[in-house]
Design a protein around this motif. Structure first.
Motif, PDB file in Angstrom:
ATOM      1  N   SER A   1      -8.054 -24.993 -12.543  1.00  0.00           N
ATOM      2  CA  SER A   1      -6.765 -25.500 -13.030  1.00  0.00           C
ATOM      3  C   SER A   1      -5.745 -24.366 -12.945  1.00  0.00           C
ATOM      4  CB  SER A   1      -6.902 -25.956 -14.476  1.00  0.00           C
ATOM      5  OG  SER A   1      -7.191 -24.842 -15.304  1.00  0.00           O
ATOM      6  N   PHE A   2      -4.469 -24.720 -13.026  1.00  0.00           N
ATOM      7  CA  PHE A   2      -3.435 -23.687 -13.076  1.00  0.00           C
ATOM      8  C   PHE A   2      -3.631 -22.803 -14.305  1.00  0.00           C
ATOM      9  CE2 PHE A   2      -0.746 -25.877  -9.888  1.00  0.00           C
ATOM     10  CZ  PHE A   2      -0.390 -24.761  -9.141  1.00  0.00           C
ATOM     11  N   GLU A   3      -4.127 -23.391 -15.387  1.00  0.00           N
ATOM     12  CA  GLU A   3      -4.389 -22.619 -16.595  1.00  0.00           C
ATOM     13  C   GLU A   3      -5.382 -21.485 -16.292  1.00  0.00           C
ATOM     14  OE1 GLU A   3      -5.075 -23.646 -21.253  1.00  0.00           O
ATOM     15  OE2 GLU A   3      -6.115 -24.925 -19.819  1.00  0.00           O
ATOM     16  N   THR A   4      -6.503 -21.817 -15.659  1.00  0.00           N
ATOM     17  CA  THR A   4      -7.510 -20.817 -15.294  1.00  0.00           C
ATOM     18  C   THR A   4      -6.972 -19.865 -14.236  1.00  0.00           C
ATOM     19  OG1 THR A   4      -9.264 -22.389 -15.814  1.00  0.00           O
ATOM     20  CG2 THR A   4      -9.870 -20.518 -14.421  1.00  0.00           C
ATOM     21  N   PHE A   5      -6.268 -20.414 -13.248  1.00  0.00           N
ATOM     22  CA  PHE A   5      -5.679 -19.618 -12.169  1.00  0.00           C
ATOM     23  C   PHE A   5      -4.829 -18.485 -12.741  1.00  0.00           C
ATOM     24  CE2 PHE A   5      -2.184 -18.882  -9.133  1.00  0.00           C
ATOM     25  CZ  PHE A   5      -2.872 -18.699  -7.939  1.00  0.00           C
ATOM     26  N   PHE A   6      -3.935 -18.825 -13.666  1.00  0.00           N
ATOM     27  CA  PHE A   6      -3.048 -17.801 -14.219  1.00  0.00           C
ATOM     28  C   PHE A   6      -3.717 -16.940 -15.280  1.00  0.00           C
ATOM     29  CE2 PHE A   6       0.253 -20.453 -12.204  1.00  0.00           C
ATOM     30  CZ  PHE A   6       0.834 -19.461 -11.429  1.00  0.00           C
ATOM     31  N   GLN A   7      -4.804 -17.425 -15.907  1.00  0.00           N
ATOM     32  CA  GLN A   7      -5.566 -16.570 -16.827  1.00  0.00           C
ATOM     33  C   GLN A   7      -6.229 -15.438 -16.056  1.00  0.00           C
ATOM     34  OE1 GLN A   7      -8.242 -19.312 -18.771  1.00  0.00           O
ATOM     35  NE2 GLN A   7      -6.793 -19.741 -20.432  1.00  0.00           N
ATOM     36  N   LYS A   8      -6.676 -15.728 -14.840  1.00  0.00           N
ATOM     37  CA  LYS A   8      -7.361 -14.731 -14.018  1.00  0.00           C
ATOM     38  C   LYS A   8      -6.390 -13.801 -13.292  1.00  0.00           C
ATOM     39  CE  LYS A   8     -11.479 -17.489 -13.178  1.00  0.00           C
ATOM     40  NZ  LYS A   8     -12.642 -17.521 -12.305  1.00  0.00           N
TER      41      LYS A   8
END
Length: 121
Positions: A61-68
């Protein structure tokens, strides 16, 4: 600028893999390359080609994408309107990062010089 909680949630849950092909199509249709797209993504997030492909394969998800991601300090220099929102005024940090990426892709597709897109801090 306020976005709705529903809007923010929709962006957070959207998969990067579902949007990525649209980025590629948009820039290639305007005469830019996938390599230039990856250069822009790497500047914003720190992800190299291999990592971008892994994130696509994992359908994050974009959430995970930007967390990483390791967001470039120069990202705060990204300004302007995208999707009806002024990016520098978006209050939700995740939504703002997603719109930063949209804005960079848009600038690439519009033929802006790479040194202008990759803001220097």
């Amino acid at each position: 600028m306020k976005t709705t909680p529903e809007h923010d949630e929709r962006i957070a849950k959207m998969s990067f893999a579902s949007v990525y092909p649209h980025y590629v199509t948009k820039v290639e249709r305007k005469g830019r390359t996938k390599e230039e797209l990856h250069q822009v993504i790497e500047w914003l997030t720190g992800f190299n080609d291999k990592m971008i492909q892994e994130l696509i394969d994992e359908k994050v998800s974009f959430e995970t994408f930007f967390q990483k991601a390791k967001i470039n300090p120069g990202a705060s220099l990204i300004t302007g309107v995208i999707c009806g929102y002024r990016v520098e005024e978006i209050e939700n940090p995740l939504t703002q990062k997603a719109r930063y990426l949209d804005k960079l892709v848009d600038e690439l597709a519009k033929g802006r010089k790479m040194e202008k897109i990759l803001r220097k801090v």
